[in-house]
Design a protein around this motif. Sequence first.
Motif, PDB file in Angstrom:
ATOM      1  N   GLU A   8       1.258  -1.195  -0.232  1.00 18.18           N
ATOM      2  CA  GLU A   8      -0.262   0.210   0.397  1.00 18.18           C
ATOM      3  C   GLU A   8       0.824   1.348   0.050  1.00 18.18           C
ATOM      4  O   GLU A   8       2.462   1.360   0.535  1.00 18.18           O
ATOM      5  N   ASP A   9       0.515   2.373  -0.943  1.00 23.15           N
ATOM      6  CA  ASP A   9       1.634   3.049  -1.089  1.00 23.15           C
ATOM      7  C   ASP A   9       0.941   4.821  -0.446  1.00 23.15           C
ATOM      8  O   ASP A   9       1.514   5.692  -0.406  1.00 23.15           O
ATOM      9  N   GLU A  10      -0.270   4.345   0.124  1.00 24.12           N
ATOM     10  CA  GLU A  10      -0.889   5.929   0.914  1.00 24.12           C
ATOM     11  C   GLU A  10      -0.058   5.997   2.725  1.00 24.12           C
ATOM     12  O   GLU A  10      -0.491   5.128   3.528  1.00 24.12           O
ATOM     13  N   ASP A  52      -3.053  -3.299  -2.453  1.00 21.39           N
ATOM     14  CA  ASP A  52      -3.382  -2.464  -3.689  1.00 21.39           C
ATOM     15  C   ASP A  52      -3.366  -2.030  -4.777  1.00 21.39           C
ATOM     16  O   ASP A  52      -2.290  -2.809  -5.406  1.00 21.39           O
ATOM     17  N   GLY A  54      -3.351   0.730  -6.909  1.00 20.83           N
ATOM     18  CA  GLY A  54      -3.512   1.926  -7.443  1.00 20.83           C
ATOM     19  C   GLY A  54      -1.939   1.818  -6.396  1.00 20.83           C
ATOM     20  O   GLY A  54      -2.032   2.342  -5.469  1.00 20.83           O
ATOM     21  N   LYS A 102     -12.320  -0.332  -0.846  1.00 17.19           N
ATOM     22  CA  LYS A 102     -11.903   1.366  -0.233  1.00 17.19           C
ATOM     23  C   LYS A 102     -13.373   2.065  -0.526  1.00 17.19           C
ATOM     24  O   LYS A 102     -13.835   2.451  -1.674  1.00 17.19           O
TER      25      LYS A 102
HETATM   26 CA    CA Z   1      -2.943   3.058  -3.495  1.00 19.50          CA
END
Ligand code: CA
Length: 237
Positions: A8-10, A52, A54, A102
């Motif tokens: 996950e990048d957030e 995730d 994205g 999400k």
């Molecule tokens: Ca993402």
Amino acid sequence: MKRLLLVEDEPGLVLTLSDRLVREGYRVEHAGDGEAALVVAERGGFDLVILDVGLPRKNGFDVLRAMRERGDETPVLMLTARGQLTDRVSGLRMGADDYLTKPFEMAELLARIEARLRRDAPVRAAESAVSSPDLIPVGDVRIDLVRSEVWRADQRVELSAREFQLLRYFLAHRGVSLSREQLLADVWGYQPGTTTRTVDVHVAWLRQKIEPSPKRPQFLVTVTGIGYRFGESPGEN
Ligand code: CA
């Protein structure tokens, strides 16, 4: 201890999820982009990858495809944005095991993870207290302790691994008033002082699944000021 790979990048979400998953007893590793995910996943030993869609550098579908192409069959739970139906279809074709859209509730994510890991869920000490009989009738459901299954007539009732652990524990302590602290310690393995809402949430779920009338529980009754008690007590609560 089950090992999860969180891709996950957030940063905010990573922090929230990691923190909660660790408190739930999982060992969590993290990758912040698709390339890193593949490097970490290649080390192996993960029980589940939370992926995730994205992501920078390589999106979740490409990561999943690359994993499957190199023979990595680790279960994958994909996180997709709301309404991305085509994402779900693409992911299904590529062999994702489950999806969550999400934004999602933490409880829902935990339930999905537990359901995914259920097959080899750890055997808890509480189980030994209930060795027989193997098939226990509770109201209009039957509880199969050997197979960890609950049945209503010929319909299987889906329980997460944690819900079943909790149910076993209640069965092993029929008629005993159990505090939330005790349940947290014995079923979840939490230290004293941990937040206790988890117990209430799981009890509510269990009631939905085993009680004939969940809003008027006959079996899983509330003991005011203490916690819960399992036993037939119509009229209470
Ligand atoms: Ca993402």
